[in-house]
Design an enzyme around this catalytic site. Sequence first.
Site, short mmCIF file in Angstrom:
data_model
loop_
_atom_site.label_atom_id
_atom_site.label_comp_id
_atom_site.label_asym_id
_atom_site.label_seq_id
_atom_site.Cartn_x
_atom_site.Cartn_y
_atom_site.Cartn_z
N SER B 94 19.37 -79.13 -13.11
CA SER B 94 20.57 -78.93 -13.93
C SER B 94 21.83 -79.43 -13.23
O SER B 94 22.87 -79.53 -13.85
CB SER B 94 20.72 -77.45 -14.28
OG SER B 94 20.74 -76.66 -13.11
N LYS B 95 21.73 -79.75 -11.94
CA LYS B 95 22.83 -80.38 -11.19
C LYS B 95 24.15 -79.67 -11.41
O LYS B 95 25.20 -80.29 -11.60
CB LYS B 95 22.93 -81.87 -11.54
CG LYS B 95 21.64 -82.64 -11.22
CD LYS B 95 21.78 -84.14 -11.42
CE LYS B 95 20.52 -84.92 -11.06
NZ LYS B 95 19.35 -84.66 -11.91
N ARG B 96 24.11 -78.34 -11.37
CA ARG B 96 25.32 -77.56 -11.56
C ARG B 96 26.25 -77.71 -10.36
O ARG B 96 25.81 -78.05 -9.25
CB ARG B 96 24.98 -76.07 -11.71
CG ARG B 96 24.02 -75.73 -12.83
CD ARG B 96 24.53 -76.20 -14.17
NE ARG B 96 23.78 -75.57 -15.25
CZ ARG B 96 23.47 -76.17 -16.39
NH1 ARG B 96 23.83 -77.43 -16.60
NH2 ARG B 96 22.82 -75.53 -17.35
#
Lengths: 272, 272
Positions: B94-96
């Site tokens: 999700s590469k938050r």
Amino acid sequence: MNFINKLNAAWAANDSLLCVGLDPDMDRLPAQFRGTPDGIYHFCKEIIDATADLACAFKPQIAYFAALGAEGQLERIGAYLRDRHPHIPLILDSKRGDIGATAKQYAREAYDRYGADAVTVSPYMGADSVEPYMEWRDRGVIVLCRTSNQGGSDLQFLEVNGKPLYQHVAQLVADKWNSNGQCALVVGATFPEEIRAVRAIVGEMPLLIPGIGAQGGDIEATVRAGRTDAGAGMMINSSRAILYATPQAGEDFAQAARRVADETRHAINAHR
Amino acid sequence: MNFINKLNAAWAANDSLLCVGLDPDMDRLPAQFRGTPDGIYHFCKEIIDATADLACAFKPQIAYFAALGAEGQLERIGAYLRDRHPHIPLILDSKRGDIGATAKQYAREAYDRYGADAVTVSPYMGADSVEPYMEWRDRGVIVLCRTSNQGGSDLQFLEVNGKPLYQHVAQLVADKWNSNGQCALVVGATFPEEIRAVRAIVGEMPLLIPGIGAQGGDIEATVRAGRTDAGAGMMINSSRAILYATPQAGEDFAQAARRVADETRHAINAHR
């Protein structure tokens, strides 16, 4: 009407540079909204109605919805805003960043599903992680540049060719990524001199400025550093200080939110 | 068992460094899964069952679910994997990246809601955007370092103190952010020499390596550059080449996925 025009119109219509952040923390909601299936929606709806004539934008932070599985309530908030206050831009704060095919899915999420006028994105993966959003020509892309948290300096302040990285990002966006005029930048209020440096690089480009209110940024210094010649150019965000304002005698939470929002709007306008 | 131990065990149990990416693109699903309310879940379930003895991890890309409002199906996929194949780690891609209070909401989303063993995050906002995830001591944090897309160079290859930024990120994670031993890094397969440089910086730290399969990264060069002395240390991801493998005579989509996954696993193992 595209995002930048819509933002300009909202600045003028409400005489406001205040962006109201929607960070619905279940632990802090008034009691009547807790533990009900659509409490988040109704809380945000009341905040929106109480402040829609005082704000230039609303900015839901998607993490607060995602942690609770409340995406459906965010959809309803977007739909409500477009229906009842269609002249106020909706900024989805999600700070996405991924490669082309995946970025396009995130653009669909933000623009088609939630009806956002603009979305925040991370620059770390470069131009082709931002380009897919530009296919929605009437929407905006707000790129992280200088963030208001302490750790922001870990990368953003590293020196690249004699300048800190965040200035390089501002230059990249101004010179290259903004070819369609759809871009804005996130620059935190905790560093007014850095807002000034970014403003000098990007001309009239809008800045989304978190960090006043609960985060303690100085409003006067922020406005003096970030304003354009026209006395605008900023969406100055406050979330918790408005959402969870302590009611005074005779007020409810929404009236307290309205009072703090209006005080903040005036404090900003005093220095435009 | 924590994420790193679970990953080590899965490497050994399945003799595999292959991570199967779950990117369910509605336009490419087999006809029987399209247009049904839970088609995405059933498609991913069949892929999981067909490849669970060949993979060291499964990596759903949340954008594909978010674009369709299919978070509920991602929840079911997580629950199914934990129930039926509990020894295979689930990585939420999700590469938050956000500041403390918000990052904690994203950690709740990944670890509590979806049951992920690890989550991908962006380093752009610095240490305090990553620390909240570390409160879940048995889970992993996989930090973007060098990404496989063309635009990845826009920031990651900028020179900082004589070294490209991505090496600085690798050093930061190895020296500081990994104090609890929960970290891994994303390094794309399209740049084997850069995998080698990262491996030299981070010792035995696991690397999540996208970019083989549909993205064209060279398996032999990737494995030779990224392997640890023990011949492991990598989750080499393939998504589309497995999910949408073209069936041969007598196969269905799941059998074709299994065949391509096994071929990929063998191709990786040939160079460990």
